[in-house]
Write a protein that holds these residues in place. Structure first.
Motif, PDB file in Angstrom:
ATOM      1  N   PRO A  88       4.232   6.580  -0.724  1.00  0.00           N
ATOM      2  CA  PRO A  88       3.668   7.838  -0.196  1.00  0.00           C
ATOM      3  C   PRO A  88       2.979   7.680   1.163  1.00  0.00           C
ATOM      4  N   LYS A  89       2.294   6.573   1.348  1.00  0.00           N
ATOM      5  CA  LYS A  89       1.587   6.375   2.625  1.00  0.00           C
ATOM      6  C   LYS A  89       2.586   6.211   3.769  1.00  0.00           C
ATOM      7  N   TYR A  90       3.604   5.410   3.529  1.00  0.00           N
ATOM      8  CA  TYR A  90       4.651   5.186   4.538  1.00  0.00           C
ATOM      9  C   TYR A  90       5.271   6.515   4.959  1.00  0.00           C
ATOM     10  N   LEU A  91       5.548   7.343   3.962  1.00  0.00           N
ATOM     11  CA  LEU A  91       6.184   8.634   4.242  1.00  0.00           C
ATOM     12  C   LEU A  91       5.259   9.534   5.073  1.00  0.00           C
ATOM     13  N   SER A  92       3.984   9.506   4.739  1.00  0.00           N
ATOM     14  CA  SER A  92       3.056  10.347   5.504  1.00  0.00           C
ATOM     15  C   SER A  92       2.905   9.812   6.930  1.00  0.00           C
ATOM     16  N   LEU A  93       3.012   8.491   7.070  1.00  0.00           N
ATOM     17  CA  LEU A  93       2.931   7.915   8.420  1.00  0.00           C
ATOM     18  C   LEU A  93       4.182   8.221   9.237  1.00  0.00           C
ATOM     19  N   SER A 100       0.094   6.590 -10.639  1.00  0.00           N
ATOM     20  CA  SER A 100       0.519   5.555  -9.689  1.00  0.00           C
ATOM     21  C   SER A 100      -0.680   4.916  -9.000  1.00  0.00           C
ATOM     22  N   ILE A 101      -0.560   3.636  -8.683  1.00  0.00           N
ATOM     23  CA  ILE A 101      -1.647   3.023  -7.906  1.00  0.00           C
ATOM     24  C   ILE A 101      -1.549   3.438  -6.442  1.00  0.00           C
ATOM     25  N   ASN A 102      -0.405   3.953  -6.044  1.00  0.00           N
ATOM     26  CA  ASN A 102      -0.259   4.456  -4.671  1.00  0.00           C
ATOM     27  C   ASN A 102      -0.785   5.886  -4.595  1.00  0.00           C
ATOM     28  N   LYS A 103      -1.632   6.111  -3.632  1.00  0.00           N
ATOM     29  CA  LYS A 103      -2.282   7.421  -3.523  1.00  0.00           C
ATOM     30  C   LYS A 103      -1.356   8.476  -2.913  1.00  0.00           C
ATOM     31  N   ALA A 104      -1.636   9.725  -3.264  1.00  0.00           N
ATOM     32  CA  ALA A 104      -0.830  10.839  -2.742  1.00  0.00           C
ATOM     33  C   ALA A 104      -1.330  11.279  -1.368  1.00  0.00           C
ATOM     34  N   TYR A 105      -0.416  11.812  -0.576  1.00  0.00           N
ATOM     35  CA  TYR A 105      -0.774  12.374   0.736  1.00  0.00           C
ATOM     36  C   TYR A 105       0.000  13.657   0.963  1.00  0.00           C
ATOM     37  N   GLU A 157       4.107   9.323  -5.961  1.00  0.00           N
ATOM     38  CA  GLU A 157       5.023   8.649  -6.894  1.00  0.00           C
ATOM     39  C   GLU A 157       4.835   9.258  -8.272  1.00  0.00           C
ATOM     40  N   ASN A 158       5.877   9.247  -9.068  1.00  0.00           N
ATOM     41  CA  ASN A 158       5.761   9.705 -10.455  1.00  0.00           C
ATOM     42  C   ASN A 158       5.930   8.489 -11.365  1.00  0.00           C
TER      43      ASN A 158
END
Ligand code: BES
Ligand code: MN
Ligand code: ZN
Length: 500
Positions: free
Chosen positions: A200-205, A242-247, A324-325
Motif C-alpha cells: 500500500p505504501k509503494y502504491l501511494s508513493l 495486515s501489518i502494512n498500513k492503508a493509505y 491489503e486484505n
C-alpha cells in the motif's frame, strides 16, 4: 526508439527496412515512386513465387538489389483492397511489429497510404500504430538477472507522408498516441510489481511521484490516522488484518488555463495490493494473481500521467485507496458490523468482498468535490470474469449519457466494454437483519450486486463503474498486466473536449 513523421521523400538512414502493404487484387504500381519500373516485374515474380498473394498478413522480406537507398523491403499482404479497414490495419501492424522483434533493423520506413486509400483515417492509423508499437515493445524484466530484452531493437521509425496537409494530423496522432502509451506503460509497471514490493505504501508513493514530475499535479496522502478522522471505517476494516498500513492518495490534476468545466472529473481506483480474501480466505490456486487487485488504482495513476502529458484543459481528481486484505488476529471477520463514512452500517458476510467496502468510503468522500462525474475502476468481482471473460470490461452506470460516452470512447480505441445492469431489484439481495445492508448478496449476478452496493453511495452525481476483473491482466503463461482502461478514459476525455 523515435517516431518521426516526415514528408516523403526524406533522408534515408543506414541499416534500414522499407515496409510495403500489398493488396491481393492490386498491382504494384505504387512501388514506382521508390523502385524503378524495370525492377517491379522482378519483385512481382518473387512475391508470386512465395505465395504472398494468398495469405492475409503474410510477410516476405527482400534484400535490395534494385538500386535504391533502401536496403530491405518488407512486403505484407493486406488482403483485398475493398475489405481493408481500421481493424485490419491493426492486425497488419501487429504482424509487422512481431516480425520486426526478431530483426535487427535500425531504421524503419513506412507510408500509411500504402495501407489506406483514405487518408482521413490517418489520425487513427497513427494512434493504433503507436499503441501497437509500445505494446509489442513492453517487457517487465526488472526482477530478472538476465535482462535479455525481448523487445524491438529499432532506432527510428519514419512515417512517410506525401501530402503536407496531413502532416499536422499525423503529428497530433503520434503525440496523443505516445502520451497515452506512456501512461499505459506506467500502469503496467506498477501493476506487475510483486506484492512484497508494491504494498500500500509503494502504491501511494507511485501517486505522489506524479506531483514531482508535473507542475499541474498536486498529490496528498492520507494515512490511517487521517482516514480514521474522516470516518472511513469500511476502508480501514479491510486493512486491519495486515501489518502494512492503508493509505489514500488524492491526485489533483489542474488543467487550469481555460477549462470550460470547472467541476472536476473524479476517478476512483481500487488498490488492494494483495487480496488473500482475508478470513474468508481464497483458494490457493492462482492466488498469486491477487497482486493484480490494485490494477484499478494503477490505471488511474496511468490516466492522470497521460492527461498531464497531454495538458488537457480539464480538472481531474484521482482517488486511490491502497491496502491489503489479509487474515490474522486483527483481521475483520464475517459477522462484523461496520459503520461506513456515509453513516450507513454494513454487515460483513464475506471478508473477500472487500473492494466495495474500500470503494464505498471513497465514493462518499469524493462527493465533497461537487464532481461533474465520478468513475470508479476496480477488479471487483469474479462474477464479472464469469460473464465476460477477458473479452470486455463490465460497465455499470446510473446515467445513460455517461454510459453512451464511455461506450463511444471504447469503440474508438478497440478496448471493449459491455453494459451490465444496475437494477434496483438487486437491493433486496443485500438485505441484512442486523445492519442497513450486507456486503454480499448470494450466489447469482454478483457483478451487478456489487455495482448496486456502490451505486447506493452515489445518489446525486453521474457515476459509472468499470469492473476490470477479467481484463486487467493476462493469466497463465503470459501473466502480465494489460493497462486496461487507461486508453478508454483518456479517449473519453479527448472526446469530451472535442464536443464542448
Ligand atoms: N478481487 C476480487 C475479485 C476478482 C476475483 C478479480 C478473481 C479477479 C479475479 C474481489 O475482491 C473478490 O474477491 N470478490 C468476490 C466477491 C464475493 C465474495 C461476493 C468474488 O467475486 O468472488
Ligand atoms: Mn476479494
Ligand atoms: Zn479484491
Amino acid at each position: 526508439m523515435k517516431v518521426l513523421p516526415c514528408i516523403f521523400p526524406q533522408k534515408i538512414y543506414k541499416n534500414n527496412c522499407k515496409i510495403f502493404g500489398i493488396y491481393t487484387d492490386h498491382n504494384l504500381n505504387h512501388l514506382s515512386a521508390i523502385i524503378k519500373k524495370k525492377y517491379i516485374y522482378n519483385i512481382e515474380k518473387i512475391l508470386k513465387k512465395n505465395n504472398l498473394n494468398n495469405n492475409f498478413g503474410k510477410i516476405i522480406l527482400i534484400y535490395n538489389n534494385f538500386k535504391t537507398s533502401y536496403e530491405r523491403f518488407l512486403f505484407i499482404n493486406c488482403g483485398k483492397k475493398i475489405n481493408f479497414s481500421q481493424d485490419l490495419f491493426i492486425k497488419i501492424i501487429k504482424k509487422i511489429f512481431f516480425y520486426l522483434k526478431n530483426c535487427n533493423f535500425k531504421n524503419i520506413y513506412i507510408n500509411f497510404s500504402d495501407f489506406n486509400s483514405n487518408l482521413n483515417n490517418i489520425y487513427w492509423n497513427g494512434r493504433n500504430f503507436i499503441d501497437i508499437m509500445e505494446n509489442v515493445n513492453y517487457s517487465f524484466n526488472k526482477f530478472k538477472s538476465n535482462k535479455n530484452k525481448n523487445i524491438l531493437n529499432i532506432k527510428k521509425i519514419i512515417i512517410q507522408i506525401k501530402k503536407p496537409k496531413y502532416l499536422k494530423k499525423l503529428k497530433k496522432s503520434i503525440y496523443h498516441g505516445l502520451s497515452i502509451a506512456k501512461g499505459i506503460k506506467l500502469t503496467k509497471d506498477i501493476s506487475n510489481t510483486p506484492p512484497n514490493i508494491c504494498n500500500p505504501k509503494y502504491l501511494s508513493l507511485a501517486a505522489l511521484k506524479l506531483k514531482k514530475i508535473y507542475k499541474s499535479i498536486t498529490t496528498k496522502i492520507f494515512n490511517e490516522h487521517d482516514l480514521k478522522k474522516l470516518g472511513m471505517n469500511a476502508f480501514l476494516s479491510v486493512s486491519q488484518g495486515s501489518i502494512n498500513k492503508a493509505y489514500m492518495s488524492i491526485i489533483n490534476y489542474n488543467g487550469n488555463f481555460n477549462t470550460i468545466n470547472k467541476k472536476p472529473f473524479i476517478l476512483i481506483g481500487k488498490g488492494v495490493t494483495f487480496d488473500s480474501g482475508g478470513i474468508s480466505i481464497k483458494h490457493s490456486s492462482y492466488m498469486d494473481e491477487m497482486k493484480y487487485d490494485m490494477c484499478g488504482a494503477a490505471s488511474i495513476i496511468g490516466v492522470i500521467d497521460s492527461i498531464a502529458r497531454l495538458k488537457l484543459p480539464i480538472n481531474v481528481i484521482g482517488i486511490i485507496g491502497s491496502c491489503e486484505n489479509m487474515p490474522g488476529g486483527k483481521a475483520y471477520r464475517p459477522g462484523d458490523v461496520i459503520k461506513t463514512m456515509s453513516g450507513n452500517t454494513v454487515e460483513v458476510l464475506n471478508t473477500d468482498a472487500e473492494g466495495r467496502l474500500i470503494l464505498c468510503d471513497m465514493l462518499t468522500y469524493s462527493q465533497r468535490f461537487n464532481p461533474y462525474v465520478i468513475i470508479d475502476v476496480a477488479t471487483l468481482t469474479g462474477s464479472c470474469v464469469s460473464i465476460l471473460g477477458n473479452a470486455a470490461s463490465g460497465i455499470f452506470s446510473n446515467n445513460k449519457s455517461l454510459l453512451k460516452e464511455l461506450n463511444y470512447a471504447s469503440k474508438k480505441i478497440n478496448e471493449k466494454v459491455w453494459n451490465l445492469p444496475n437494477f434496483k431489484i438487486y437491493k433486496k439481495y443485500l438485505q441484512s437483519n442486523i445492519a442497513d445492508f450486507s456486503n454480499v448478496g448470494g450466489k447469482y449476478s454478483g457483478a451487478s450486486i456489487a455495482s448496486y452496493f456502490l451505486s447506493f453511495f452515489v445518489k446525486k452525481y453521474k457515476w459509472a463503474h468499470l469492473d476490470i476483473a477479467g481484463t486487467a491482466w493476462k493469466t497463465g503463461k503470459n501473466k502480465g498486466a494489460t493497462g486496461v482502461s487507461v486508453k478508454l478514459l483518456c479517449q473519453y476525455f479527448l472526446n469530451y473536449l472535442k464536443n464542448h
